[in-house]
Design a protein around this motif. Structure first.
Motif, PDB file in Angstrom:
ATOM      1  N   ASP A  42      15.823  43.470  22.524  1.00 48.93           N
ATOM      2  CA  ASP A  42      14.709  44.422  22.822  1.00 48.93           C
ATOM      3  C   ASP A  42      14.553  45.231  21.633  1.00 48.93           C
ATOM      4  OD1 ASP A  42      14.044  43.454  25.370  1.00 48.93           O
ATOM      5  OD2 ASP A  42      15.632  44.536  26.148  1.00 48.93           O
ATOM      6  N   THR A  43      15.217  45.140  20.536  1.00 42.95           N
ATOM      7  CA  THR A  43      15.214  46.140  19.422  1.00 42.95           C
ATOM      8  C   THR A  43      13.730  46.132  18.976  1.00 42.95           C
ATOM      9  OG1 THR A  43      17.495  45.244  18.585  1.00 42.95           O
ATOM     10  CG2 THR A  43      16.073  46.102  17.206  1.00 42.95           C
ATOM     11  N   VAL A  44      13.325  47.301  18.806  1.00 41.36           N
ATOM     12  CA  VAL A  44      11.872  47.593  18.321  1.00 41.36           C
ATOM     13  C   VAL A  44      11.614  47.160  16.870  1.00 41.36           C
ATOM     14  CG1 VAL A  44      10.101  49.288  17.963  1.00 41.36           C
ATOM     15  CG2 VAL A  44      11.798  49.707  19.806  1.00 41.36           C
ATOM     16  N   CYS A  45      10.509  46.033  16.842  1.00 45.00           N
ATOM     17  CA  CYS A  45      10.280  45.720  15.505  1.00 45.00           C
ATOM     18  C   CYS A  45       8.779  46.056  15.035  1.00 45.00           C
ATOM     19  CB  CYS A  45      10.346  44.312  15.485  1.00 45.00           C
ATOM     20  SG  CYS A  45      12.238  43.685  15.597  1.00 45.00           S
ATOM     21  N   GLY A  46       8.337  45.947  13.984  1.00 48.49           N
ATOM     22  CA  GLY A  46       7.024  46.008  13.439  1.00 48.49           C
ATOM     23  C   GLY A  46       6.673  45.136  12.311  1.00 48.49           C
ATOM     24  N   ILE A  47       5.216  45.002  12.460  1.00 48.51           N
ATOM     25  CA  ILE A  47       4.900  43.946  11.173  1.00 48.51           C
ATOM     26  C   ILE A  47       3.445  44.670  10.630  1.00 48.51           C
ATOM     27  CG2 ILE A  47       5.723  41.819  11.876  1.00 48.51           C
ATOM     28  CD1 ILE A  47       3.161  40.749  12.747  1.00 48.51           C
ATOM     29  N   VAL A  48       3.551  44.768   9.361  1.00 44.70           N
ATOM     30  CA  VAL A  48       2.478  45.409   8.570  1.00 44.70           C
ATOM     31  C   VAL A  48       1.767  44.460   7.892  1.00 44.70           C
ATOM     32  CG1 VAL A  48       1.340  47.605   7.842  1.00 44.70           C
ATOM     33  CG2 VAL A  48       3.519  47.486   8.767  1.00 44.70           C
ATOM     34  N   ARG A  49       0.377  44.163   7.769  1.00 47.81           N
ATOM     35  CA  ARG A  49      -0.323  43.423   7.076  1.00 47.81           C
ATOM     36  C   ARG A  49      -1.386  44.138   5.875  1.00 47.81           C
ATOM     37  NH1 ARG A  49      -4.048  39.218   6.708  1.00 47.81           N
ATOM     38  NH2 ARG A  49      -3.285  37.615   5.708  1.00 47.81           N
ATOM     39  N   ASN A  50      -1.409  43.490   4.755  1.00 46.45           N
ATOM     40  CA  ASN A  50      -2.622  44.283   3.921  1.00 46.45           C
ATOM     41  C   ASN A  50      -2.546  45.826   4.026  1.00 46.45           C
ATOM     42  OD1 ASN A  50      -3.993  42.436   2.690  1.00 46.45           O
ATOM     43  ND2 ASN A  50      -5.001  41.587   4.734  1.00 46.45           N
ATOM     44  N   ILE A  51      -1.349  46.338   3.676  1.00 48.72           N
ATOM     45  CA  ILE A  51      -1.124  47.870   3.628  1.00 48.72           C
ATOM     46  C   ILE A  51      -1.943  48.387   2.517  1.00 48.72           C
ATOM     47  CG2 ILE A  51       0.896  49.656   3.316  1.00 48.72           C
ATOM     48  CD1 ILE A  51       2.900  47.251   4.006  1.00 48.72           C
ATOM     49  N   GLY A  52      -2.744  49.391   2.963  1.00 50.27           N
ATOM     50  CA  GLY A  52      -3.371  50.068   1.865  1.00 50.27           C
ATOM     51  C   GLY A  52      -4.643  49.315   1.428  1.00 50.27           C
ATOM     52  N   ARG A  53      -4.934  48.192   2.073  1.00 49.38           N
ATOM     53  CA  ARG A  53      -6.104  47.337   1.574  1.00 49.38           C
ATOM     54  C   ARG A  53      -7.066  46.932   2.650  1.00 49.38           C
ATOM     55  NH1 ARG A  53      -2.024  42.784  -1.111  1.00 49.38           N
ATOM     56  NH2 ARG A  53      -0.767  44.344  -2.521  1.00 49.38           N
ATOM     57  N   GLU A  54      -7.822  46.386   2.146  1.00 49.98           N
ATOM     58  CA  GLU A  54      -9.009  46.026   3.423  1.00 49.98           C
ATOM     59  C   GLU A  54      -8.494  45.084   4.362  1.00 49.98           C
ATOM     60  OE1 GLU A  54     -12.662  45.023   1.391  1.00 49.98           O
ATOM     61  OE2 GLU A  54     -13.245  43.955   3.445  1.00 49.98           O
ATOM     62  N   GLY A  55      -8.778  45.453   5.626  1.00 54.03           N
ATOM     63  CA  GLY A  55      -8.066  44.616   6.827  1.00 54.03           C
ATOM     64  C   GLY A  55      -6.752  44.999   7.164  1.00 54.03           C
ATOM     65  N   GLU A  56      -6.254  46.007   6.682  1.00 55.03           N
ATOM     66  CA  GLU A  56      -4.875  46.600   7.051  1.00 55.03           C
ATOM     67  C   GLU A  56      -4.787  46.454   8.512  1.00 55.03           C
ATOM     68  OE1 GLU A  56      -2.712  50.494   5.584  1.00 55.03           O
ATOM     69  OE2 GLU A  56      -3.367  51.031   7.588  1.00 55.03           O
ATOM     70  N   SER A  57      -3.570  46.027   9.152  1.00 55.68           N
ATOM     71  CA  SER A  57      -3.237  46.017  10.488  1.00 55.68           C
ATOM     72  C   SER A  57      -1.726  46.046  10.749  1.00 55.68           C
ATOM     73  CB  SER A  57      -3.923  44.762  11.041  1.00 55.68           C
ATOM     74  OG  SER A  57      -3.321  43.561  10.553  1.00 55.68           O
TER      75      SER A  57
END
Ligand code: SAH
Length: 242
Positions: A184-199
């Protein structure tokens, strides 16, 4: 003669430091991976470009050194920070015997910091950064580093989490971490940081294990105290005693 090694941050000119932008203004020749040069295209008007594909780092940096030796003021560009899986170390190696070149390294916002800000505050306490690319580092060494971080309950940031050839690296790393940390450890993924389509997306470690990511993604694995507050990933510093 001066050679700048500049970290431009994760995205376009908005993500750069003023120091980086001012140094770039002084240069008449800029070397970097095509994608990064395109991101700051507005700042490159009239400047000579040394650009090659991703796998040609040594050729590109050698050409940058030679341009500096010929009297040009050169900037070598990395995304994020140029000292974090960037070109700064290589430039020092390539210029070792050219003492006439003075290298100035200009720091940039690395993906751990810019991606952390997108997610919330996952890196409030101690953390480790590991690249899952085994092109230049043997896989056994990567495994050892991930295990050390997980056994020390460090929050962990994974760069280069996958590529076309390395589709199961993230799964293998999650399986190792699951030997030390809760599913259950909390994780996160980030795509296209600071760019178009950041999510971004938050998930548990067990879900992360079965998630497909790509090279444009940075992965965050919380420590045992990391939680979700108002839909964001937060590792408490401990001020509130909880
Ligand atoms: N010098 C860069 C890191 C280069 S290694 C830095 O300091 O940020 C390349 C890896 O960095 C990518 O595979 C990804 O994991 C991460 N990364 C760099 N820029 C990113 C961005 N804009 N969005 C998401 N991940 C990024």
């Amino acid at each position: 003669m001066k050679l700048y090694v500049i970290g431009i941050g994760p995205g376009g000119e908005n993500e750069m430091t003023l120091r980086a932008a001012r140094a770039l203004e002084k240069c008449n020749c800029v070397a970097g991976y095509n994608l990064y040069l395109d991101l700051i295209e507005n700042l490159l008007d009239g400047k000579e470009r040394i650009q090659t594909g991703m796998m040609k780092e040594v050729d590109r940096c050698t050409a940058a050194r030679d341009a500096a030796l010929s009297g040009k003021t050169v900037a070598v560009i990395s995304s994020g920070d140029s000292g974090v899986y960037g070109m700064a170390g290589l430039m020092f190696e390539l210029c070792e015997n050219y003492t006439e070149i003075e290298i100035e390294v200009i720091p940039g916002i690395t993906a751990a910091c810019s991606g952390g800000a997108v997610l919330g505050s996952p890196l409030t306490c101690d953390f480790a950064v590991v690249s899952l690319s085994d092109l230049l580092t043997p896989w056994e060494v990567i495994e050892k580093r991930v295990r050390s971080a997980a056994s020390g309950d460090l929050a962990l940031v994974l760069y280069n989490p996958a590529s076309k050839k390395r589709i199961d690296h993230l799964m293998r790393v999650c399986d190792m971490i699951l030997e030390y940390q809760s599913p259950d450890t909390v994780c996160g993924i980030v795509r296209n940081i600071g760019r178009e389509g950041e999510s971004f997306e938050l998930m548990t470690l067990s879900k992360l294990r079965d998630t497909q990511v790509d090279m444009l993604t940075t992965v965050f694995i919380g420590n045992s105290r990391t939680k979700i507050i108002s839909g964001r990933m937060v590792t408490p510093r401990g001020y509130r005693g909880v």
